[in-house]
Design a protein around this motif. Structure first.
Motif, mmCIF file in Angstrom:
data_model
loop_
_atom_site.group_PDB
_atom_site.id
_atom_site.type_symbol
_atom_site.label_atom_id
_atom_site.label_comp_id
_atom_site.label_asym_id
_atom_site.label_seq_id
_atom_site.Cartn_x
_atom_site.Cartn_y
_atom_site.Cartn_z
ATOM 1 N N LEU A 292 0.872 -1.182 0.000
ATOM 2 C CA LEU A 292 0.000 0.000 0.000
ATOM 3 C C LEU A 292 0.908 1.230 0.000
ATOM 4 O O LEU A 292 1.506 1.581 1.019
ATOM 5 N N LEU A 293 0.995 1.875 -1.136
ATOM 6 C CA LEU A 293 1.972 2.949 -1.305
ATOM 7 C C LEU A 293 1.634 4.186 -0.469
ATOM 8 O O LEU A 293 2.531 4.959 -0.128
ATOM 9 N N HIS A 294 0.371 4.365 -0.133
ATOM 10 C CA HIS A 294 0.045 5.532 0.704
ATOM 11 C C HIS A 294 0.659 5.394 2.106
ATOM 12 O O HIS A 294 1.069 6.369 2.718
ATOM 13 N N LYS A 295 0.752 4.134 2.587
ATOM 14 C CA LYS A 295 1.401 3.923 3.889
ATOM 15 C C LYS A 295 2.909 4.122 3.791
ATOM 16 O O LYS A 295 3.537 4.620 4.724
ATOM 17 N N PHE A 325 0.066 -1.772 -4.955
ATOM 18 C CA PHE A 325 0.850 -2.230 -6.117
ATOM 19 C C PHE A 325 1.778 -3.346 -5.654
ATOM 20 O O PHE A 325 2.309 -3.319 -4.546
ATOM 21 N N GLU A 326 1.972 -4.335 -6.538
ATOM 22 C CA GLU A 326 2.820 -5.477 -6.198
ATOM 23 C C GLU A 326 4.268 -5.195 -6.592
ATOM 24 O O GLU A 326 4.584 -5.081 -7.770
ATOM 25 N N ALA A 332 10.099 0.039 -2.923
ATOM 26 C CA ALA A 332 9.036 1.042 -2.782
ATOM 27 C C ALA A 332 9.485 2.158 -1.850
ATOM 28 O O ALA A 332 9.252 3.349 -2.113
ATOM 29 N N ASN A 333 10.145 1.790 -0.746
ATOM 30 C CA ASN A 333 10.665 2.796 0.185
ATOM 31 C C ASN A 333 11.766 3.637 -0.447
ATOM 32 O O ASN A 333 11.845 4.846 -0.214
ATOM 33 N N LYS A 359 -5.378 7.332 -7.482
ATOM 34 C CA LYS A 359 -5.579 5.885 -7.673
ATOM 35 C C LYS A 359 -4.529 5.251 -8.581
ATOM 36 O O LYS A 359 -4.369 4.024 -8.590
ATOM 37 N N ASP A 360 -3.791 6.069 -9.338
ATOM 38 C CA ASP A 360 -2.798 5.479 -10.247
ATOM 39 C C ASP A 360 -1.504 6.277 -10.337
ATOM 40 O O ASP A 360 -0.701 6.061 -11.245
ATOM 41 N N ALA A 361 -1.254 7.208 -9.397
ATOM 42 C CA ALA A 361 -0.041 8.020 -9.494
ATOM 43 C C ALA A 361 0.335 8.633 -8.143
ATOM 44 O O ALA A 361 -0.514 8.792 -7.253
ATOM 45 N N ILE A 362 1.629 8.953 -8.015
ATOM 46 C CA ILE A 362 2.143 9.742 -6.890
ATOM 47 C C ILE A 362 2.813 10.971 -7.482
ATOM 48 O O ILE A 362 3.666 10.859 -8.362
ATOM 49 N N ARG A 363 2.442 12.132 -6.994
ATOM 50 C CA ARG A 363 2.986 13.391 -7.514
ATOM 51 C C ARG A 363 3.615 14.161 -6.354
ATOM 52 O O ARG A 363 2.954 14.442 -5.349
ATOM 53 N N ILE A 364 4.907 14.470 -6.473
ATOM 54 C CA ILE A 364 5.644 15.207 -5.445
ATOM 55 C C ILE A 364 6.158 16.501 -6.062
ATOM 56 O O ILE A 364 6.940 16.480 -7.016
ATOM 57 N N SER A 365 5.711 17.625 -5.517
ATOM 58 C CA SER A 365 6.088 18.942 -6.033
ATOM 59 C C SER A 365 6.778 19.731 -4.924
ATOM 60 O O SER A 365 6.430 19.602 -3.743
ATOM 61 N N ASN A 366 7.754 20.543 -5.310
ATOM 62 C CA ASN A 366 8.464 21.335 -4.302
ATOM 63 C C ASN A 366 8.890 22.670 -4.881
ATOM 64 O O ASN A 366 9.111 22.818 -6.081
#
Length: 428
Positions: A292-295, A325-326, A332-333, A359-366
């Motif tokens: 679980l990528l949110h964790k 995601f498997e 993942a870390n 549901k299908d992406a992680i977006r990191i902005s800075n």
């Protein structure tokens, strides 16, 4: 498309072409046979008409076509001598029982001339060719049914006969797909008497054996190299720490020692990063499980909270999905940690980091420099924008390597003065 289906496609097209050519040749041959038979009938009909005219002179006065399908016309001697027996296709108007008026019908006609009692006559004899149209229809129907029957036969042969013949190949291919380097397992093998499949099996297994040996050698070299590098670096660090603790150092000497220790620490991080990158590219991480990528994001934000506070950087998280995601948990870390560290360390005082999970992406902005980074170089090894001394230049290269391993799509953009890194995960 599978090989069996491709064979059906090419065989279908080839058979259609062959049958088409065969049907055309067969049609003209049959047509010539029919016309030859009709011409023989017309020749016989001509002799009967002449014989009957010798006995009944009234026949010579018939100068139009009716149900008897012949017509006579008196001509002079020169015209008669110039006429030779001529067979040709033409049209006559005829009326059947179901026709309201005469309609044109194809006929085969013979034009000839003969002499009787010193007088010369032109004779036209016709025979219906309606059977030709019926022949074309029948031939077309038979050709279509022949083609359909052949295709059904080919499909049957492909699925019940050739499929059995190709079974060893597909069994070998299935085993080959499951084969993984670094795991103790037997090479793919199937029982077959087909020489081509046996040769393929021997060639592939020889290649796998060589690849496995190379892989193990490389794996051993990486481990040894990492250990041999880490040990002297650790020893050098310990000796320098002891030297500092003993005191009696001038300020400039202490600064030089601190600088050397920083360089050694940087070499240590570089060695670990290169080792990790090599392991990723060699696919040595095989402990895949549902993550679980949110964790994972939450844990890394918690771990980096003190560093962010020290850097005066605020982190904001927005979650709309768990994003399962498997994949290997450690990788993942690494992905999330490298992107978050990159966003924190390359930020500005009182800056911000925005993390969004969909549901299908992680977006990191800075926030950061006002200059856009080079999209073509940012994920390459040892790339450092503006030659900054921060980091090893391998963090984003590791992210890219992991993304390639699991078919992620990692991208960079510069929007509204924010440096944005996005990872899109393939949908199952």
């Amino acid at each position: 498309m599978k090989l069996l289906n491709q064979s059906i496609k090419y065989l279908s097209v080839s058979i259609l072409a062959i049958i088409t050519v065969w049907a055309v040749i067969f049609y003209f041959n049959m047509l010539n046979e029919i016309k030859g038979s009709i011409d023989e009938g017309l020749e016989n009909y001509k002799r009967l008409i002449i014989q009957n005219a010798q006995q009944d002179s009234t026949i010579l006065t018939k100068n139009y076509f009716d149900e008897s399908f012949f017509a006579l016309q008196q001509i002079d001697r020169e015209q008669a001598l110039s006429i030779k027996d001529k067979y040709f296709d033409t049209v006559l108007y005829m009326q059947d029982a179901d026709d309201e008026k005469p309609e044109p019908e194809p006929v085969r006609m013979l034009i000839t001339a003969f002499e009787l009692n010193g007088q010369y006559h032109e004779l036209k004899v016709a025979n219906s060719m309606v059977e030709e149209d019926d022949l074309i229809k029948e031939l077309l129907n038979d050709t279509i049914w022949l083609y359909i029957s052949l295709i059904i036969g080919i499909v049957f042969i492909n699925n019940f006969v050739l499929k059995k013949l190709w079974k060893p190949f597909y069994d070998f291919l299935r085993q080959l797909k499951k084969y993984r380097l670094g795991i103790a397992q037997k090479p793919p093998k199937v029982k077959t008497k087909t020489k081509e499949f046996t040769d393929l099996q021997n060639a592939v297994n020889a290649l796998l054996q060589h690849t496995t040996e190379t892989y193990e050698q490389q794996k051993q070299f990486i481990g040894n190299a990492s250990h041999e590098l880490q040990t002297p670096l650790a020893i050098a660090t310990n000796k320098l720490e002891l030297l500092v603790e003993n005191g009696n150092l001038q300020d400039d000497q202490a600064e030089n020692i601190a600088e050397v220790m920083g360089i050694i620490e940087r070499l240590t991080r570089l060695n670990k990063s290169l080792l990790l990158l090599t392991k990723i590219e060699n696919k040595q991480f095989l402990d895949n499980q549902m993550v679980l990528l949110h964790k994972v994001v939450q844990k890394n934000i918690s771990d980096l909270e003190e560093i962010a506070t020290f850097k005066n950087v605020k982190i904001a998280l927005k979650e709309t999905a768990e994003l399962p995601f498997e994949m290997d948990t450690s990788l993942a870390n690494v992905v999330v940690s490298n992107l978050l560290r990159n966003a924190i360390f390359h930020n500005i005082p009182n800056g911000n980091v925005f993390v969004e999970i969909t549901k299908d992406a992680i977006r990191i902005s800075n926030t950061g420099s006002n200059q856009k980074l080079d999209e073509n170089l940012i994920f390459t090894r040892f790339y450092k924008p503006n030659n900054t001394p921060k980091g090893t230049g391998l963090g984003l290269a590791i992210v890219k390597a992991i993304s390639d391993l699991y078919s992620f799509k990692v991208s960079y953009s510069f929007d509204n003065a924010l440096h944005c890194f996005q990872i899109e995960f393939p949908t199952p």
